[in-house]
Scaffold this motif. Structure first.
Motif, PDB file in Angstrom:
ATOM      1  N   THR A 178       0.828  -1.212   0.000  1.00 44.30           N
ATOM      2  CA  THR A 178       0.000   0.000   0.000  1.00 44.30           C
ATOM      3  C   THR A 178       0.856   1.253   0.000  1.00 44.30           C
ATOM      4  O   THR A 178       1.982   1.239   0.493  1.00 44.30           O
ATOM      5  N   THR A 179       0.311   2.306  -0.562  1.00 41.92           N
ATOM      6  CA  THR A 179       0.978   3.606  -0.455  1.00 41.92           C
ATOM      7  C   THR A 179       0.156   4.543   0.426  1.00 41.92           C
ATOM      8  O   THR A 179       0.432   5.731   0.513  1.00 41.92           O
ATOM      9  N   LEU A 180      -0.882   3.977   1.071  1.00 45.89           N
ATOM     10  CA  LEU A 180      -1.709   4.808   1.951  1.00 45.89           C
ATOM     11  C   LEU A 180      -0.887   5.252   3.160  1.00 45.89           C
ATOM     12  O   LEU A 180       0.003   4.532   3.611  1.00 45.89           O
ATOM     13  N   ASP A 181      -1.201   6.428   3.672  1.00 44.34           N
ATOM     14  CA  ASP A 181      -0.533   6.937   4.867  1.00 44.34           C
ATOM     15  C   ASP A 181      -1.126   6.208   6.083  1.00 44.34           C
ATOM     16  O   ASP A 181      -2.298   6.399   6.415  1.00 44.34           O
ATOM     17  N   LEU A 182      -0.322   5.354   6.691  1.00 44.87           N
ATOM     18  CA  LEU A 182      -0.851   4.518   7.778  1.00 44.87           C
ATOM     19  C   LEU A 182      -1.321   5.343   8.974  1.00 44.87           C
ATOM     20  O   LEU A 182      -2.111   4.888   9.785  1.00 44.87           O
ATOM     21  N   ASN A 183      -0.829   6.579   9.080  1.00 45.12           N
ATOM     22  CA  ASN A 183      -1.270   7.433  10.196  1.00 45.12           C
ATOM     23  C   ASN A 183      -2.570   8.160   9.872  1.00 45.12           C
ATOM     24  O   ASN A 183      -3.158   8.803  10.726  1.00 45.12           O
ATOM     25  N   TYR A 195      -9.844   1.944  -0.424  1.00 44.75           N
ATOM     26  CA  TYR A 195      -8.689   1.585  -1.261  1.00 44.75           C
ATOM     27  C   TYR A 195      -8.696   2.318  -2.600  1.00 44.75           C
ATOM     28  O   TYR A 195      -7.717   2.265  -3.334  1.00 44.75           O
ATOM     29  N   LYS A 196      -9.808   2.984  -2.917  1.00 46.25           N
ATOM     30  CA  LYS A 196      -9.823   3.733  -4.190  1.00 46.25           C
ATOM     31  C   LYS A 196      -8.717   4.773  -4.197  1.00 46.25           C
ATOM     32  O   LYS A 196      -8.221   5.178  -5.228  1.00 46.25           O
ATOM     33  N   GLU A 197      -8.326   5.213  -3.005  1.00 49.16           N
ATOM     34  CA  GLU A 197      -7.261   6.225  -2.921  1.00 49.16           C
ATOM     35  C   GLU A 197      -5.866   5.597  -2.872  1.00 49.16           C
ATOM     36  O   GLU A 197      -4.868   6.288  -2.791  1.00 49.16           O
ATOM     37  N   ASP A 198      -5.837   4.270  -2.885  1.00 47.32           N
ATOM     38  CA  ASP A 198      -4.534   3.581  -2.826  1.00 47.32           C
ATOM     39  C   ASP A 198      -3.915   3.518  -4.235  1.00 47.32           C
ATOM     40  O   ASP A 198      -4.592   3.769  -5.230  1.00 47.32           O
ATOM     41  N   PHE A 199      -2.654   3.142  -4.320  1.00 48.17           N
ATOM     42  CA  PHE A 199      -1.907   3.160  -5.587  1.00 48.17           C
ATOM     43  C   PHE A 199      -2.637   2.430  -6.712  1.00 48.17           C
ATOM     44  O   PHE A 199      -2.761   2.915  -7.824  1.00 48.17           O
ATOM     45  N   PHE A 200      -3.106   1.211  -6.412  1.00 45.52           N
ATOM     46  CA  PHE A 200      -3.740   0.410  -7.468  1.00 45.52           C
ATOM     47  C   PHE A 200      -5.258   0.616  -7.525  1.00 45.52           C
ATOM     48  O   PHE A 200      -5.943  -0.039  -8.302  1.00 45.52           O
ATOM     49  N   GLY A 201      -5.774   1.472  -6.669  1.00 48.10           N
ATOM     50  CA  GLY A 201      -7.223   1.714  -6.638  1.00 48.10           C
ATOM     51  C   GLY A 201      -7.981   0.555  -6.023  1.00 48.10           C
ATOM     52  O   GLY A 201      -9.201   0.483  -6.060  1.00 48.10           O
TER      53      GLY A 201
END
Ligand code: 4AD
Length: 467
Positions: A178-183, A195-201
């Protein structure tokens, strides 16, 4: 220093053109001798064997000689000479020395005989030891043998992705990418991760197996194999589990489970025979220092016919052992997953040979295995090996769309992740089978090492991702 082209030590030790000028480069293993003459054991990694360098101290500058310590990297020119020492053909009467890299006195491999546990803590240096040189040369040879085996038999090497959206084994043991900000994880209106905001959507993971993609390829190219890194977030801190291991997965259109077993047995025997034919120096070293029965066991496996038994027969054998007083830690009953102690009992104490166990209860196996007519068991097969337990897991695949759908639903596998896999069952489906061989488990067997952390250069296990 005069420029002479370098000879690898493995080649040099076979030469008999004594009197020739040669160049070798490598790392000093030991240095000993008198005030007049020193003997340096030099190794360049091309073989477990060192070449002996004979150095007449009077001919060299003292400052240069001081730099030639254990671990230092040197290049020498000298005369190839017939060795007086037993077991060695050639040595070198040194004429010129260049120190390519001095070695600090903090070098931890000064003396021989470090424990494997200690060497694991210096994984960046352990390839310089005899033991790990041997293991990693064998590892290379096995990888080569695997490609050769399949290539020679018309299989295509197919590259499956390392980042996937699906859980091939349905066991939920995946590492998330994931590239989501874990914080500050984005959530949707239901409070779930968006997850739509994640790298792969969408949610993505590291692969636990290339099988599902391999099945697509087999139903197009006929016979394929994968050979790549595989990741499992199972918290199994055992000598046989890694979080990152390499798996070989052949998949063959029109093969049933019997063909699958034949392929597995032939393939393993080929790899072991390859090691016996091409890695004997390293095997002899490991046989002498770690496992006195190693070479004999390897020679035995290529000759013996593997025992084929159903899971039901295996359980019967184990139940009989329990009735006779044998104590297992885990209970034995039809439907139980076999623990390593059960597998080893069957292989080492009962059948006394590798075992291919088939027809397991469907509840303990993956959703994609073909169901038998009894409605209870599936056409899976595991190859169980002495000292290791399961080395291969595979099956004939369920090809009937409706039966497969039912298994997908029973296992609560999100269909949205599986649509492409299910398509294979709609468009010209065909019987097919395959298996996965754990590369490091094969290496455990071939090297005789007892911990899987010692057959991979940089082991990844719970709480260990250094180096
Ligand atoms: O039995 P497994 O889970 O089967 C599969 O992954 C199938 N998709 C294979 C297939 O049919 N194409 O794993 C196969 C093999 C095991 O028998 C074992 O040798 C190895 O992979 N393995 C591991 N090796 C090291 N560490 C782990 N955590 C492993 N998990 C499985």
């Amino acid at each position: 220093m005069e420029i002479i082209s370098r000879t690898r030590i493995v080649d040099l030790l076979k030469r008999e053109d004594f009197g020739a000028m040669v160049n070798v480069k490598g790392w000093v293993r030991t240095r000993r001798g008198s005030k007049k003459v020193n003997f340096i054991a030099l190794n360049d990694g091309s073989t477990i064997n060192n070449v002996q360098l004979v150095v007449d101290l009077g001919e060299f500058d003292e400052e240069l000689l001081k730099k030639i310590t254990t671990g230092a990297c040197i290049s020498v020119n000298g005369v190839l000479t017939e060795s007086m020492g037993k077991g060695q053909n050639a040595e070198i009467q040194v004429k010129e020395i260049e120190v390519l890299g001095v070695c600090d006195s903090s070098f931890p491999l000064q003396k021989k005989g470090h424990s494997l546990e200690f060497l694991r803590e210096i994984a960046h240096l352990r390839p310089r030891t005899n033991t790990f040189g041997a293991v990693f040369r064998i590892r290379h040879n096995m990888a080569y043998a695997i490609h050769k085996y399949f290539h020679d038999r018309g299989f295509f090497y197919f590259h499956t992705p390392l980042i996937t959206g699906s859980d091939a084994e349905g066991a939920g043991e995946m590492f998330q990418v994931t590239t989501l900000d874990l914080n500050n994880v984005p959530k949707d209106e239901n409070g779930k991760i968006n997850y739509k905001e994640d790298f792969f959507g969408k949610e993505a993971n590291l692969t636990v197996s290339g099988q599902l993609e391999g099945e697509l390829a087999a139903t197009a190219l006929g016979a394929i194999y994968t050979f790549g890194p595989t990741f499992r977030a199972e918290n199994s801190n055992t000598p046989r589990h890694l979080a990152e291991f390499w798996m070989i997965e052949p998949e063959v259109a029109f093969n049933d489970n019997n063909d699958n077993m034949n392929l597995a047995e032939d393939f393993i025997k080929y790899c072991v025979q390859w090691a016996l034919d091409n890695c004997m120096d390293d095997l002899k070293f490991l046989n002498e220092h770690f496992d006195k029965g190693l070479i004999e066991r390897l020679q035995g496996v290529v000759k013996v016919e593997f025992k084929r038994a159903t899971y039901t027969e295996g359980i019967k054998v184990l139940e009989e052992a329990v009735a006779k007083g044998h104590k297992f830690e885990f209970p034995v009953y039809w439907g139980a997953d076999l623990a390593s102690e059960h597998e080893r009992f069957l292989v080492e104490e009962h059948y006394k040979r590798p075992v291919i166990m088939t027809d397991y209860p469907k509840e303990i196996k993956a959703f994609y295995m073909k169901q038998n007519e009894d409605g209870k068991t599936v056409r899976g097969m595991d190859v169980l090996f002495p000292k290791i337990g399961e080395i291969i897991g595979g099956s004939e695949r369920e090809v009937d769309y409706d039966t497969l759908m039912q298994r997908v639903e029973e296992n609560h596998i999100p269909l949205k992740d599986m649509w492409w896999y299910l398509d294979t069952r709609k468009y010209g489906s065909c019987p097919h089978s395959g298996f996965g061989l754990g590369f490091e488990r094969l290496l455990l067997f071939v090297t005789g090492m007892s911990n899987i952390r010692d057959v991979i250069p940089f082991p990844r296990t719970p709480n260990n991702a250094d180096f």
